[in-house]
Motif scaffolding. Structure first.
Motif, PDB file in Angstrom:
ATOM      1  N   LEU A 135      -7.533 -10.089 -58.349  1.00 13.25           N
ATOM      2  CA  LEU A 135      -6.174  -9.634 -58.761  1.00 13.25           C
ATOM      3  C   LEU A 135      -6.710  -8.285 -59.954  1.00 13.25           C
ATOM      4  O   LEU A 135      -6.180  -7.176 -59.619  1.00 13.25           O
ATOM      5  N   ASP A 136      -7.335  -8.905 -60.578  1.00 17.32           N
ATOM      6  CA  ASP A 136      -7.581  -7.670 -61.508  1.00 17.32           C
ATOM      7  C   ASP A 136      -8.353  -6.360 -60.961  1.00 17.32           C
ATOM      8  O   ASP A 136      -7.980  -5.249 -61.549  1.00 17.32           O
ATOM      9  N   THR A 137      -9.084  -6.648 -60.016  1.00 19.10           N
ATOM     10  CA  THR A 137      -9.748  -5.325 -59.201  1.00 19.10           C
ATOM     11  C   THR A 137      -8.591  -4.537 -58.772  1.00 19.10           C
ATOM     12  O   THR A 137      -8.486  -3.342 -58.939  1.00 19.10           O
ATOM     13  N   VAL A 138      -7.583  -5.164 -57.908  1.00 21.40           N
ATOM     14  CA  VAL A 138      -6.626  -4.157 -57.491  1.00 21.40           C
ATOM     15  C   VAL A 138      -5.529  -3.830 -58.508  1.00 21.40           C
ATOM     16  O   VAL A 138      -5.130  -2.702 -58.298  1.00 21.40           O
ATOM     17  N   LEU A 139      -5.587  -4.279 -59.550  1.00 18.54           N
ATOM     18  CA  LEU A 139      -4.472  -3.900 -60.589  1.00 18.54           C
ATOM     19  C   LEU A 139      -4.934  -2.572 -61.410  1.00 18.54           C
ATOM     20  O   LEU A 139      -4.356  -1.862 -61.855  1.00 18.54           O
ATOM     21  N   GLY A 140      -6.521  -2.600 -61.197  1.00 21.86           N
ATOM     22  CA  GLY A 140      -7.020  -1.514 -61.955  1.00 21.86           C
ATOM     23  C   GLY A 140      -7.099  -0.143 -61.236  1.00 21.86           C
ATOM     24  O   GLY A 140      -7.689   0.687 -61.651  1.00 21.86           O
ATOM     25  N   ILE A 141      -6.591  -0.488 -59.959  1.00 21.65           N
ATOM     26  CA  ILE A 141      -6.914   1.071 -59.044  1.00 21.65           C
ATOM     27  C   ILE A 141      -5.515   1.897 -59.290  1.00 21.65           C
ATOM     28  O   ILE A 141      -4.466   1.847 -59.093  1.00 21.65           O
ATOM     29  N   PRO A 142      -5.596   3.124 -59.909  1.00 19.79           N
ATOM     30  CA  PRO A 142      -4.551   3.674 -60.364  1.00 19.79           C
ATOM     31  C   PRO A 142      -3.837   4.264 -59.325  1.00 19.79           C
ATOM     32  O   PRO A 142      -2.477   4.216 -59.486  1.00 19.79           O
ATOM     33  N   GLU A 143      -4.087   4.537 -58.023  1.00 16.84           N
ATOM     34  CA  GLU A 143      -3.587   4.838 -57.001  1.00 16.84           C
ATOM     35  C   GLU A 143      -2.317   3.833 -56.276  1.00 16.84           C
ATOM     36  O   GLU A 143      -1.719   4.223 -55.630  1.00 16.84           O
ATOM     37  N   VAL A 144      -2.694   2.683 -56.790  1.00 21.54           N
ATOM     38  CA  VAL A 144      -1.947   1.751 -56.154  1.00 21.54           C
ATOM     39  C   VAL A 144      -0.826   1.702 -57.062  1.00 21.54           C
ATOM     40  O   VAL A 144      -0.429   1.456 -58.116  1.00 21.54           O
ATOM     41  N   GLU A 145       0.491   1.951 -56.189  1.00 16.54           N
ATOM     42  CA  GLU A 145       1.762   1.675 -56.727  1.00 16.54           C
ATOM     43  C   GLU A 145       2.507   0.471 -56.487  1.00 16.54           C
ATOM     44  O   GLU A 145       3.421   0.324 -57.299  1.00 16.54           O
ATOM     45  N   ILE A 146       2.595   0.156 -55.293  1.00 12.79           N
ATOM     46  CA  ILE A 146       3.087  -1.189 -54.912  1.00 12.79           C
ATOM     47  C   ILE A 146       2.442  -2.438 -54.627  1.00 12.79           C
ATOM     48  O   ILE A 146       1.403  -2.244 -54.130  1.00 12.79           O
ATOM     49  N   VAL A 147       2.408  -3.563 -55.575  1.00 14.40           N
ATOM     50  CA  VAL A 147       1.768  -4.706 -55.267  1.00 14.40           C
ATOM     51  C   VAL A 147       2.654  -5.515 -54.323  1.00 14.40           C
ATOM     52  O   VAL A 147       3.653  -5.695 -54.550  1.00 14.40           O
ATOM     53  N   VAL A 148       1.992  -5.928 -53.103  1.00 15.09           N
ATOM     54  CA  VAL A 148       2.474  -6.858 -52.145  1.00 15.09           C
ATOM     55  C   VAL A 148       2.021  -7.944 -52.598  1.00 15.09           C
ATOM     56  O   VAL A 148       0.783  -8.301 -52.189  1.00 15.09           O
ATOM     57  N   ASN A 149       3.093  -9.122 -53.026  1.00 17.88           N
ATOM     58  CA  ASN A 149       2.596 -10.238 -53.509  1.00 17.88           C
ATOM     59  C   ASN A 149       2.701 -11.338 -52.292  1.00 17.88           C
ATOM     60  O   ASN A 149       3.772 -11.768 -52.341  1.00 17.88           O
ATOM     61  N   LEU A 150       1.820 -11.857 -51.727  1.00 10.94           N
ATOM     62  CA  LEU A 150       1.836 -12.769 -50.706  1.00 10.94           C
ATOM     63  C   LEU A 150       1.185 -13.938 -51.144  1.00 10.94           C
ATOM     64  O   LEU A 150       0.817 -14.742 -50.164  1.00 10.94           O
ATOM     65  N   THR A 151       1.275 -14.351 -52.185  1.00  8.84           N
ATOM     66  CA  THR A 151       0.556 -15.871 -52.793  1.00  8.84           C
ATOM     67  C   THR A 151       1.497 -16.745 -52.344  1.00  8.84           C
ATOM     68  O   THR A 151       2.813 -16.681 -51.895  1.00  8.84           O
ATOM     69  N   VAL A 152       1.081 -18.266 -52.647  1.00  7.72           N
ATOM     70  CA  VAL A 152       1.934 -19.098 -52.636  1.00  7.72           C
ATOM     71  C   VAL A 152       3.155 -19.031 -53.393  1.00  7.72           C
ATOM     72  O   VAL A 152       2.974 -18.512 -54.618  1.00  7.72           O
ATOM     73  N   PRO A 153       4.281 -19.882 -53.033  1.00  4.36           N
ATOM     74  CA  PRO A 153       5.404 -19.766 -53.935  1.00  4.36           C
ATOM     75  C   PRO A 153       5.199 -19.878 -55.453  1.00  4.36           C
ATOM     76  O   PRO A 153       5.656 -19.304 -56.548  1.00  4.36           O
ATOM     77  N   SER A 154       4.317 -21.025 -55.850  1.00  4.59           N
ATOM     78  CA  SER A 154       4.045 -21.369 -57.543  1.00  4.59           C
ATOM     79  C   SER A 154       3.466 -20.283 -58.077  1.00  4.59           C
ATOM     80  O   SER A 154       3.514 -20.328 -59.218  1.00  4.59           O
ATOM     81  N   ALA A 155       2.811 -19.140 -57.216  1.00  6.12           N
ATOM     82  CA  ALA A 155       2.416 -18.127 -58.128  1.00  6.12           C
ATOM     83  C   ALA A 155       2.989 -16.926 -58.102  1.00  6.12           C
ATOM     84  O   ALA A 155       2.517 -15.856 -58.486  1.00  6.12           O
ATOM     85  N   HIS A 156       4.289 -16.851 -57.427  1.00  5.67           N
ATOM     86  CA  HIS A 156       5.052 -16.009 -57.160  1.00  5.67           C
ATOM     87  C   HIS A 156       5.368 -15.088 -58.578  1.00  5.67           C
ATOM     88  O   HIS A 156       5.084 -13.661 -58.783  1.00  5.67           O
ATOM     89  N   GLY A 157       5.822 -15.832 -59.546  1.00  3.38           N
ATOM     90  CA  GLY A 157       6.306 -15.273 -60.854  1.00  3.38           C
ATOM     91  C   GLY A 157       5.144 -14.655 -61.621  1.00  3.38           C
ATOM     92  O   GLY A 157       5.193 -13.525 -62.212  1.00  3.38           O
ATOM     93  N   ALA A 158       4.062 -15.436 -61.607  1.00  2.00           N
ATOM     94  CA  ALA A 158       2.930 -14.887 -62.488  1.00  2.00           C
ATOM     95  C   ALA A 158       2.100 -13.729 -61.989  1.00  2.00           C
ATOM     96  O   ALA A 158       1.894 -12.817 -62.671  1.00  2.00           O
TER      97      ALA A 158
END
Length: 369
Positions: free
Chosen positions: A60-83
């Motif tokens: 997760l930290d790798t992709v959040l650190g990419i400046p050009e990423v504007e939208i994160v598509v969150n496909l994790t299991v429901p228990s991780a959606h909020g975090a």
């Protein structure tokens, strides 16, 4: 206010079964660029990224650190959606998540508040209601084809996903079950069609305390069932119509149904977990259903992300919004509570009704330069 220029950079978090459906479409849409895939299992993220030609993979930290990423598509299991959503927002990214928005209303409210405080957007699945089938339904109702909507009958029934899914345990944990897993397709469609719901009543059951994995390396593994697996709900809508809905993982008879009765006729809707038809109509004195023509896209999962990306650039609202997902979550939460307490539960969140997509909306056209 518009934001940025050119195609919108996207990263996926969660490289499980559903990721391929998103990547197949997102990598084909010229208005988005898929830049990275993340997963707790970084080897799996790398394999998925390689399969779809995505340049970066990691945690997760790798992709959040990419400046050009504007939208994160969150496909994790429901228990991780909020975090995961909160982490992405705090990194300055817009978030589009799989359903449900969060495990409960408090967690969902925190996600939306974080986005609002940072001037960021939250979008959420399902986006199937943006497909040609449901969009054509919305246009038909708004045209007055069946008069004023009066009532809806909806059902999704089957034996559950453990026979085919290699890791089905999360389907039977908090935040899933037939209501939270399949309900969003039906409830999002009904809110987009009829407007916000006002109150619900429900009866919930659980047929078995344990289930057995039926395929893959864990076949034969017994796991617990923590949620109701058969839900009957009554839903009143603020505009007047009422719906009766069944969501079941306990039925040997598979069934998918949404029928809308109006003062001048009825509509039989497509499966809301798909993007196309058929859409059928019947007048008050007709003896047979007739199939209606469809207008719109049948591209598949990811068109909600694309609509959000284009809306970011244009500075207009996106359709599969966090507010819509919050209202659907409130309906499902109230249905669960009503089944536990045996009483009607009022709803307070409301929801904006998304504008229909233009009939000629083309996901494969480059509109952002």
């Amino acid at each position: 206010m518009t934001s940025g220029t050119g195609p919108v950079g996207v990263a996926l978090v969660g490289a499980g079964v559903i990721s391929g459906q998103y990547l197949r479409h997102l990598t084909a849409f010229p208005d988005v660029r898929v830049l990275a895939v993340a997963d707790l299992d970084e080897a799996r993220a790398a394999a998925v990224a390689e399969e779809y030609g995505v340049p970066v993979s990691g945690g997760l930290d790798t992709v959040l650190g990419i400046p050009e990423v504007e939208i994160v598509v969150n496909l994790t299991v429901p228990s991780a959606h909020g975090a995961v959503a909160l982490a992405a927002l705090r990194a300055g990214k817009h978030v589009y998540g799989e359903k449900p928005l969060a495990l409960d209303m408090d967690e969902a409210a925190k996600v939306l508040a974080e986005a609002d405080n940072r001037g960021l957007r939250v979008g959420n699945a399902p986006d199937t209601f943006l497909g040609a089938g449901i969009q054509s339904t919305i246009r038909a109702v708004r045209s007055g084809l069946i008069g004023a909507p009066v009532a809806v009958t909806a059902a999704t029934q089957g034996m559950g996903p453990e026979s085919w899914h290699p890791a089905p345990e999360f389907f039977y944990q908090r935040g899933a079950g037939p209501l939270f897993d399949l309900g969003p397709y039906y409830l999002t469609t009904l809110v987009a069609l009829l407007g916000p719901a006002s109150r619900v009543s429900a009866s919930n059951r659980r047929a078995r305390e344990h289930r057995v994995v039926g395929s893959g390396p864990k076949a034969g593994t017994v796991f617990p069932v923590d949620v109701p697996t058969h839900v009957n709900a009554l839903i009143d809508f603020a505009g007047g119509p009422a719906a009766g809905a069944t969501f079941s993982f306990d039925s040997p008879v598979s069934r998918t149904l949404i029928e809308v009765i109006g003062t001048e006729g009825a509509l039989s809707l497509p499966d809301p977990n798909t993007f196309d038809g058929p859409l059928l109509a019947r007048g008050l004195h007709d003896l047979e259903w007739r199939e209606l023509p469809l207008e719109g896209t049948t591209a598949g999962r990811g068109i909600g992300v694309l609509d959000m990306a284009r809306a970011i650039r244009a500075g207009v609202p996106h359709r599969a919004s966090g507010a819509l997902a919050l209202h659907v979550l409130e309906i499902m939460t109230a249905v669960t509570e009503s089944g536990e307490r045996g009483e009607f539960r009022g709803l307070g969140s409301g929801s904006p009704v998304p504008d229909p997509l233009p009939a000629d909306w083309d996901p494969y056209a480059a509109t952002l330069g």
